[in-house]
Design an enzyme around this catalytic site. Structure first.
Site, PDB file in Angstrom:
ATOM      1  CE  LYS A 174      -3.516   4.842  -1.413  1.00  0.00           C
ATOM      2  NZ  LYS A 174      -4.614   5.314  -2.270  1.00  0.00           N
ATOM      3  CE1 TYR A 207      -4.058   2.037   0.856  1.00  0.00           C
ATOM      4  CE2 TYR A 207      -2.571   3.167   2.378  1.00  0.00           C
ATOM      5  CZ  TYR A 207      -3.786   3.107   1.705  1.00  0.00           C
ATOM      6  OH  TYR A 207      -4.704   4.115   1.869  1.00  0.00           O
TER       7      TYR A 207
HETATM    8  P1  NDP Z   1     -13.456   2.489   1.237  1.00  0.00           P
HETATM    9  O1  NDP Z   1     -12.975   1.090   1.452  1.00  0.00           O
HETATM   10  O2  NDP Z   1     -14.465   3.053   2.159  1.00  0.00           O
HETATM   11  O3  NDP Z   1     -13.969   2.666  -0.277  1.00  0.00           O
HETATM   12  C1  NDP Z   1     -13.188   2.209  -1.334  1.00  0.00           C
HETATM   13  C2  NDP Z   1     -13.880   2.576  -2.635  1.00  0.00           C
HETATM   14  O4  NDP Z   1     -13.080   2.089  -3.725  1.00  0.00           O
HETATM   15  C3  NDP Z   1     -15.239   1.947  -2.777  1.00  0.00           C
HETATM   16  O5  NDP Z   1     -16.080   2.825  -3.479  1.00  0.00           O
HETATM   17  C4  NDP Z   1     -14.950   0.703  -3.593  1.00  0.00           C
HETATM   18  O6  NDP Z   1     -16.114   0.341  -4.313  1.00  0.00           O
HETATM   19  C5  NDP Z   1     -13.872   1.231  -4.537  1.00  0.00           C
HETATM   20  N1  NDP Z   1     -13.040   0.185  -5.101  1.00  0.00           N
HETATM   21  C6  NDP Z   1     -12.214  -0.651  -4.451  1.00  0.00           C
HETATM   22  N2  NDP Z   1     -11.612  -1.484  -5.312  1.00  0.00           N
HETATM   23  C7  NDP Z   1     -12.075  -1.146  -6.541  1.00  0.00           C
HETATM   24  C8  NDP Z   1     -11.847  -1.652  -7.846  1.00  0.00           C
HETATM   25  N3  NDP Z   1     -11.003  -2.676  -8.068  1.00  0.00           N
HETATM   26  N4  NDP Z   1     -12.496  -1.086  -8.886  1.00  0.00           N
HETATM   27  C9  NDP Z   1     -13.357  -0.056  -8.693  1.00  0.00           C
HETATM   28  N5  NDP Z   1     -13.611   0.465  -7.475  1.00  0.00           N
HETATM   29  C10 NDP Z   1     -12.984  -0.093  -6.416  1.00  0.00           C
HETATM   30  O7  NDP Z   1     -12.118   3.365   1.239  1.00  0.00           O
HETATM   31  P2  NDP Z   1     -11.867   4.897   1.637  1.00  0.00           P
HETATM   32  O8  NDP Z   1     -12.996   5.737   1.202  1.00  0.00           O
HETATM   33  O9  NDP Z   1     -11.410   4.934   3.023  1.00  0.00           O
HETATM   34  O10 NDP Z   1     -10.582   5.197   0.719  1.00  0.00           O
HETATM   35  C11 NDP Z   1     -10.641   5.892  -0.490  1.00  0.00           C
HETATM   36  C12 NDP Z   1      -9.229   6.234  -0.924  1.00  0.00           C
HETATM   37  O11 NDP Z   1      -8.594   6.995   0.097  1.00  0.00           O
HETATM   38  C13 NDP Z   1      -8.350   4.998  -1.146  1.00  0.00           C
HETATM   39  O12 NDP Z   1      -7.487   5.221  -2.231  1.00  0.00           O
HETATM   40  C14 NDP Z   1      -7.565   4.907   0.140  1.00  0.00           C
HETATM   41  O13 NDP Z   1      -6.342   4.253  -0.039  1.00  0.00           O
HETATM   42  C15 NDP Z   1      -7.379   6.382   0.463  1.00  0.00           C
HETATM   43  N6  NDP Z   1      -7.060   6.640   1.862  1.00  0.00           N
HETATM   44  C16 NDP Z   1      -7.960   6.354   2.863  1.00  0.00           C
HETATM   45  C17 NDP Z   1      -7.622   6.617   4.174  1.00  0.00           C
HETATM   46  C18 NDP Z   1      -8.547   6.362   5.315  1.00  0.00           C
HETATM   47  O14 NDP Z   1      -8.133   6.584   6.464  1.00  0.00           O
HETATM   48  N7  NDP Z   1      -9.767   5.909   5.097  1.00  0.00           N
HETATM   49  C19 NDP Z   1      -6.314   7.170   4.526  1.00  0.00           C
HETATM   50  C20 NDP Z   1      -5.462   7.433   3.408  1.00  0.00           C
HETATM   51  C21 NDP Z   1      -5.834   7.183   2.127  1.00  0.00           C
HETATM   52  P3  NDP Z   1     -16.576  -1.177  -4.576  1.00  0.00           P
HETATM   53  O15 NDP Z   1     -16.063  -2.022  -3.456  1.00  0.00           O
HETATM   54  O16 NDP Z   1     -18.070  -1.068  -4.629  1.00  0.00           O
HETATM   55  O17 NDP Z   1     -15.999  -1.514  -5.910  1.00  0.00           O
END
Ligand code: NDP
Length: 246
Positions: free
Chosen positions: A157, A153
């Site tokens: 990033k 990860y």
């Molecule tokens: P969530 O797990 O809540 O949501 C992830 C989203 O990504 C969902 O909408 C999921 O939709 C989608 N997703 C995952 N895999 C795929 C795929 N292969 N194709 C299409 N869509 C995909 O994560 P967060 O909202 O917490 O995170 C969002 C971003 O922010 C990420 O990049 C994460 O790394 C980053 N981030 C988050 C942090 C945190 O503390 N939460 C901290 C730092 C960075 P579905 O499963 O329906 O496909």
């Protein structure tokens, strides 16, 4: 040509991506909502429309490079524009490096890093043609300072930061900016199952003593994708309550 600026937001079904989609729609953008399944995206679309905005839904696995590129190109063709690309979809497959499988490395790199390259490359043509574009990669403070248990990860990033700077240098003269927003600890499904002890430890390291919200990230994305942010490019902005400050 669609009148509103068109924004393509991956991972828009929940968490940070959903908050970004709602915010961009509120700011007058037509939002293309992307994730793997249509059901949750349709609910976000309804929420946007109920608030007076406009959106459409596209079920795409961002790990499928061909499908992702085709989806971006189809949107750009349909609207004769693609103004904003937010590469937000991301996953974790945590584990100490000594025990991490090649498969877990590859899946995280493909979903979190390669997808941003593929989507940005596909979007660039329409953006350059219209001499306007805003590309945002959602990074992480893990990519800035590293994090035990997240070799895959953190590498993905960190890779996004280099990709962002390169896109910024290659497309800047064409009116296209690229920036990376690096969230700290944000309350979403991704972090929901971490023990309270971990959450308290992280909060203690922040200048602002609370966990972040998806809306905190959406506000930063709204600014870097705005028309007025045309002189801001190649940056990684940590939105982390002052946890890293680097
Ligand atoms: P969530 O797990 O809540 O949501 C992830 C989203 O990504 C969902 O909408 C999921 O939709 C989608 N997703 C995952 N895999 C795929 C795929 N292969 N194709 C299409 N869509 C995909 O994560 P967060 O909202 O917490 O995170 C969002 C971003 O922010 C990420 O990049 C994460 O790394 C980053 N981030 C988050 C942090 C945190 O503390 N939460 C901290 C730092 C960075 P579905 O499963 O329906 O496909």
């Amino acid at each position: 040509m669609t009148e509103k600026r068109v924004a393509f937001v991956t991972g828009a079904s929940r968490g940070i991506g959903k908050a970004i989609a709602l915010r961009l729609a509120k700011d007058g953008r037509h939002v293309v909502l992307v994730s793997r399944s249509e059901g949750p995206l349709s609910e976000v679309k309804s929420e946007i429309e109920a608030a007076g905005g406009s959106a459409e839904v596209l079920a795409v696995d961002v790990g499928d490079a061909k499908a992702l590129a085709a989806a971006v190109e189809a949107v750009a063709t349909k609207h004769a524009r693609l103004d904003i690309l937010v590469n937000n979809a991301g996953i974790t497959k945590d584990g100490l490096m000594l025990r991490m499988s090649d498969e877990d490395w590859d899946t995280v790199l493909d979903t979190n890093l390669k997808s941003s390259f593929v989507a940005s490359r596909a979007a660039a043509r329409a953006m350059m043609k219209n001499r306007f574009g805003r590309i945002v990669n959602i990074g992480s403070t893990s990519g800035v300072v590293g994090n035990a248990g997240q070799a895959n990860y953190a590498a993905a990033k960190a890779g996004l930061m280099g990709l962002t700077k390169t896109i910024a240098r290659e497309l800047g003269s064409k009116g296209v900016t690229a920036n990376c927003i690096a969230p700290g600890f944000i309350q979403t499904d991704m972090t929901a199952n971490l023990p309270d002890q971990v959450k308290e430890g992280v909060t203690a390291m922040m200048a602002i003593k609370r966990l972040g919200t998806p809306e905190d990230i959406a506000a930063a994305v709204a600014y870097v994708t705005s028309d007025e942010a045309g002189f801001l490019t190649g940056q990684t902005i940590a939105v982390d309550g002052g946890m890293t400050m680097c």
